[in-house]
Design a protein around this motif. Structure first.
Motif, PDB file in Angstrom:
ATOM      1  N   LEU A 116       0.836  -1.190   0.000  1.00  0.00           N
ATOM      2  CA  LEU A 116       0.000   0.000   0.000  1.00  0.00           C
ATOM      3  C   LEU A 116       0.876   1.248   0.000  1.00  0.00           C
ATOM      4  O   LEU A 116       1.925   1.260   0.641  1.00  0.00           O
ATOM      5  CB  LEU A 116      -0.870   0.045   1.265  1.00  0.00           C
ATOM      6  CG  LEU A 116      -2.122  -0.818   1.365  1.00  0.00           C
ATOM      7  CD1 LEU A 116      -2.673  -0.731   2.779  1.00  0.00           C
ATOM      8  CD2 LEU A 116      -3.172  -0.360   0.361  1.00  0.00           C
ATOM      9  N   GLY A 117       0.429   2.308  -0.688  1.00  0.00           N
ATOM     10  CA  GLY A 117       1.206   3.528  -0.550  1.00  0.00           C
ATOM     11  C   GLY A 117       1.139   4.491  -1.716  1.00  0.00           C
ATOM     12  O   GLY A 117       0.142   4.582  -2.426  1.00  0.00           O
ATOM     13  N   ASP A 118       2.259   5.185  -1.896  1.00  0.00           N
ATOM     14  CA  ASP A 118       2.364   6.289  -2.834  1.00  0.00           C
ATOM     15  C   ASP A 118       3.135   5.879  -4.087  1.00  0.00           C
ATOM     16  O   ASP A 118       3.182   4.701  -4.447  1.00  0.00           O
ATOM     17  CB  ASP A 118       3.018   7.491  -2.145  1.00  0.00           C
ATOM     18  CG  ASP A 118       4.350   7.120  -1.476  1.00  0.00           C
ATOM     19  OD1 ASP A 118       4.946   6.083  -1.843  1.00  0.00           O
ATOM     20  OD2 ASP A 118       4.805   7.873  -0.598  1.00  0.00           O
ATOM     21  N   SER A 119       3.763   6.854  -4.737  1.00  0.00           N
ATOM     22  CA  SER A 119       4.441   6.568  -6.002  1.00  0.00           C
ATOM     23  C   SER A 119       5.626   5.621  -5.843  1.00  0.00           C
ATOM     24  O   SER A 119       5.927   4.837  -6.750  1.00  0.00           O
ATOM     25  CB  SER A 119       4.916   7.882  -6.649  1.00  0.00           C
ATOM     26  OG  SER A 119       5.740   8.619  -5.754  1.00  0.00           O
ATOM     27  N   ALA A 120       6.324   5.685  -4.710  1.00  0.00           N
ATOM     28  CA  ALA A 120       7.444   4.760  -4.501  1.00  0.00           C
ATOM     29  C   ALA A 120       6.932   3.334  -4.347  1.00  0.00           C
ATOM     30  O   ALA A 120       7.528   2.392  -4.862  1.00  0.00           O
ATOM     31  CB  ALA A 120       8.251   5.170  -3.278  1.00  0.00           C
ATOM     32  N   ALA A 121       5.817   3.170  -3.645  1.00  0.00           N
ATOM     33  CA  ALA A 121       5.197   1.842  -3.537  1.00  0.00           C
ATOM     34  C   ALA A 121       4.737   1.365  -4.910  1.00  0.00           C
ATOM     35  O   ALA A 121       4.835   0.174  -5.231  1.00  0.00           O
ATOM     36  CB  ALA A 121       4.022   1.885  -2.566  1.00  0.00           C
ATOM     37  N   ALA A 122       4.253   2.301  -5.721  1.00  0.00           N
ATOM     38  CA  ALA A 122       3.777   1.956  -7.069  1.00  0.00           C
ATOM     39  C   ALA A 122       4.915   1.635  -8.024  1.00  0.00           C
ATOM     40  O   ALA A 122       4.694   1.019  -9.072  1.00  0.00           O
ATOM     41  CB  ALA A 122       2.938   3.098  -7.639  1.00  0.00           C
ATOM     42  N   GLY A 123       6.138   2.082  -7.689  1.00  0.00           N
ATOM     43  CA  GLY A 123       7.294   1.746  -8.517  1.00  0.00           C
ATOM     44  C   GLY A 123       7.756   2.828  -9.467  1.00  0.00           C
ATOM     45  O   GLY A 123       8.536   2.553 -10.391  1.00  0.00           O
ATOM     46  N   ASP A 133      10.997  -4.428 -11.973  1.00  0.00           N
ATOM     47  CA  ASP A 133      12.148  -3.667 -11.485  1.00  0.00           C
ATOM     48  C   ASP A 133      11.793  -2.762 -10.303  1.00  0.00           C
ATOM     49  O   ASP A 133      12.661  -2.065  -9.776  1.00  0.00           O
ATOM     50  CB  ASP A 133      12.725  -2.801 -12.611  1.00  0.00           C
ATOM     51  CG  ASP A 133      13.347  -3.636 -13.717  1.00  0.00           C
ATOM     52  OD1 ASP A 133      13.737  -4.784 -13.447  1.00  0.00           O
ATOM     53  OD2 ASP A 133      13.425  -3.130 -14.856  1.00  0.00           O
ATOM     54  N   ALA A 134      10.527  -2.761  -9.895  1.00  0.00           N
ATOM     55  CA  ALA A 134      10.054  -1.901  -8.815  1.00  0.00           C
ATOM     56  C   ALA A 134      10.102  -2.642  -7.481  1.00  0.00           C
ATOM     57  O   ALA A 134      10.628  -3.759  -7.382  1.00  0.00           O
ATOM     58  CB  ALA A 134       8.636  -1.427  -9.131  1.00  0.00           C
ATOM     59  N   LEU A 135       9.547  -2.031  -6.440  1.00  0.00           N
ATOM     60  CA  LEU A 135       9.545  -2.658  -5.117  1.00  0.00           C
ATOM     61  C   LEU A 135       8.850  -4.002  -5.140  1.00  0.00           C
ATOM     62  O   LEU A 135       9.368  -4.984  -4.604  1.00  0.00           O
ATOM     63  CB  LEU A 135       8.865  -1.733  -4.100  1.00  0.00           C
ATOM     64  CG  LEU A 135       8.696  -2.314  -2.696  1.00  0.00           C
ATOM     65  CD1 LEU A 135      10.038  -2.627  -2.064  1.00  0.00           C
ATOM     66  CD2 LEU A 135       7.882  -1.370  -1.820  1.00  0.00           C
ATOM     67  N   GLU A 146      -1.598  -1.942  -4.235  1.00  0.00           N
ATOM     68  CA  GLU A 146      -2.566  -0.844  -4.270  1.00  0.00           C
ATOM     69  C   GLU A 146      -1.826   0.439  -3.906  1.00  0.00           C
ATOM     70  O   GLU A 146      -1.670   0.770  -2.736  1.00  0.00           O
ATOM     71  CB  GLU A 146      -3.722  -1.089  -3.285  1.00  0.00           C
ATOM     72  CG  GLU A 146      -4.708  -2.153  -3.712  1.00  0.00           C
ATOM     73  CD  GLU A 146      -5.655  -1.685  -4.809  1.00  0.00           C
ATOM     74  OE1 GLU A 146      -5.630  -0.468  -5.129  1.00  0.00           O
ATOM     75  OE2 GLU A 146      -6.389  -2.521  -5.347  1.00  0.00           O
ATOM     76  N   ALA A 147      -1.345   1.133  -4.906  1.00  0.00           N
ATOM     77  CA  ALA A 147      -0.559   2.339  -4.662  1.00  0.00           C
ATOM     78  C   ALA A 147      -0.763   3.314  -5.818  1.00  0.00           C
ATOM     79  O   ALA A 147      -0.993   2.893  -6.951  1.00  0.00           O
ATOM     80  CB  ALA A 147       0.924   1.991  -4.523  1.00  0.00           C
ATOM     81  N   LYS A 148      -0.658   4.595  -5.506  1.00  0.00           N
ATOM     82  CA  LYS A 148      -0.904   5.605  -6.537  1.00  0.00           C
ATOM     83  C   LYS A 148      -0.043   6.835  -6.299  1.00  0.00           C
ATOM     84  O   LYS A 148       0.120   7.301  -5.171  1.00  0.00           O
ATOM     85  CB  LYS A 148      -2.395   5.998  -6.546  1.00  0.00           C
ATOM     86  CG  LYS A 148      -2.771   6.920  -7.706  1.00  0.00           C
ATOM     87  CD  LYS A 148      -4.262   7.097  -7.769  1.00  0.00           C
ATOM     88  CE  LYS A 148      -4.659   8.026  -8.920  1.00  0.00           C
ATOM     89  NZ  LYS A 148      -4.268   7.484 -10.233  1.00  0.00           N
ATOM     90  N   THR A 149       0.489   7.359  -7.383  1.00  0.00           N
ATOM     91  CA  THR A 149       1.284   8.581  -7.333  1.00  0.00           C
ATOM     92  C   THR A 149       0.494   9.716  -6.696  1.00  0.00           C
ATOM     93  O   THR A 149      -0.668   9.932  -7.024  1.00  0.00           O
ATOM     94  CB  THR A 149       1.710   8.985  -8.756  1.00  0.00           C
ATOM     95  OG1 THR A 149       2.530   7.960  -9.314  1.00  0.00           O
ATOM     96  CG2 THR A 149       2.476  10.298  -8.750  1.00  0.00           C
ATOM     97  N   GLY A 150       1.140  10.434  -5.784  1.00  0.00           N
ATOM     98  CA  GLY A 150       0.529  11.602  -5.169  1.00  0.00           C
ATOM     99  C   GLY A 150      -0.240  11.337  -3.898  1.00  0.00           C
ATOM    100  O   GLY A 150      -0.671  12.278  -3.227  1.00  0.00           O
ATOM    101  N   HIS A 151      -0.394  10.065  -3.532  1.00  0.00           N
ATOM    102  CA  HIS A 151      -1.214   9.757  -2.364  1.00  0.00           C
ATOM    103  C   HIS A 151      -0.547  10.158  -1.051  1.00  0.00           C
ATOM    104  O   HIS A 151       0.619   9.853  -0.796  1.00  0.00           O
ATOM    105  CB  HIS A 151      -1.566   8.275  -2.343  1.00  0.00           C
ATOM    106  CG  HIS A 151      -2.843   7.974  -3.049  1.00  0.00           C
ATOM    107  ND1 HIS A 151      -3.502   6.775  -2.951  1.00  0.00           N
ATOM    108  CD2 HIS A 151      -3.614   8.736  -3.877  1.00  0.00           C
ATOM    109  CE1 HIS A 151      -4.609   6.799  -3.679  1.00  0.00           C
ATOM    110  NE2 HIS A 151      -4.695   7.976  -4.253  1.00  0.00           N
TER     111      HIS A 151
END
Length: 236
Positions: free
Chosen positions: A50-57, A65-67, A86-91
């Motif tokens: 869960l999380g933000d853009s870093a969680a989203a990769g 190649d992402a988390l 479940e992650a999205k940029t800007g969250h």
């Protein structure tokens, strides 16, 4: 009080530099790839990120190649893993709470979170942020009943190449305060651990950030995934 005063004093610079950063910083998309599925052989393990853009990769082109991909790659030879991202940029933390609330109740063995940078850019005081964090982890525990929650610390934004001073310095102060409160909170939770985002160590390993100077690179995601996987192996 020091942080509040510093923020007020620097508001004119923050507005000018913040607008310049938004205008000039490269905007990278979220990577392509599966965000839900099963992989691997061995003991059953369920993972939610869960999380933000870093969680989203953000920072790489594909989820492998992402988390998410880094964690799965580390564990797939030992576990049969069902996973959801479940992650999205800007969250912000508040938006991640809404995401968790919108999901159906189900059990995950492990929940991995990454959130905080967008709370900093909105100048959320650490004492308010940790209250939101407490709400987030209460929701996670109630909705997903995880045996292990791994929280990513807020990165030291003063070291982000994309940010000029004094904006970088101030954001770094916010990050420092948030990590201090998060560390104290995690220590009191029986099912939580956290991972600090150690940019100084990454630099000593000659690991650069992504092209935007704001997100992890493939190499940093790989190291982050290795740290997460180590904590999971210790538990399961």
């Amino acid at each position: 009080m020091f942080l509040k005063i510093s923020t007020i004093v620097l508001i004119p610079s923050l507005i000018i530099q913040g607008n310049a950063v938004k205008k000039n910083t490269l905007r990278l998309p979220e990577p392509d790839g599966n965000r839900q599925g099963m992989i691997g052989t061995g003991k059953s393990l369920s993972i939610l990120i869960l999380g933000d853009s870093a969680a989203a990769g953000v920072g790489v082109e594909i989820q492998e190649d992402a988390l998410l991909g880094a964690v799965l790659n580390q564990l797939k030879d030992q576990y049969e893993i069902s996973y959801i991202l479940e992650a999205k940029t800007g969250h912000t933390t508040g938006q991640v709470i809404k995401t968790a609330k919108s999901m159906s109740a189900q059990h995950f063995d492990v929940v991995i979170t990454s959130v905080g940078v967008n709370d900093i850019t909105k100048l959320t005081p650490p004492e308010n942020w940790i209250q939101k964090q407490q709400q987030l982890y209460a929701e996670i525990n109630q909705k997903f009943t995880p045996e292990l929650i791994i929280a990513a610390g807020v990165p030291p934004m003063n070291m982000f190449p994309a940010l000029p001073n004094p904006l970088a310095w101030l954001f770094g102060q916010y990050a420092k305060g948030m990590n201090k409160t998060l560390g104290k909170f995690v220590q009191k939770q029986a099912n939580m651990q956290w991972i600090e985002y150690d940019l100084e160590r990454f630099k000593t390993l000659n690991l650069e950030m992504a092209a935007d100077g704001f997100h992890p690179s493939k190499e940093i995601y790989a190291l982050w995934g290795e740290q997460v996987a180590d904590k999971i192996r210790q538990m399961f």
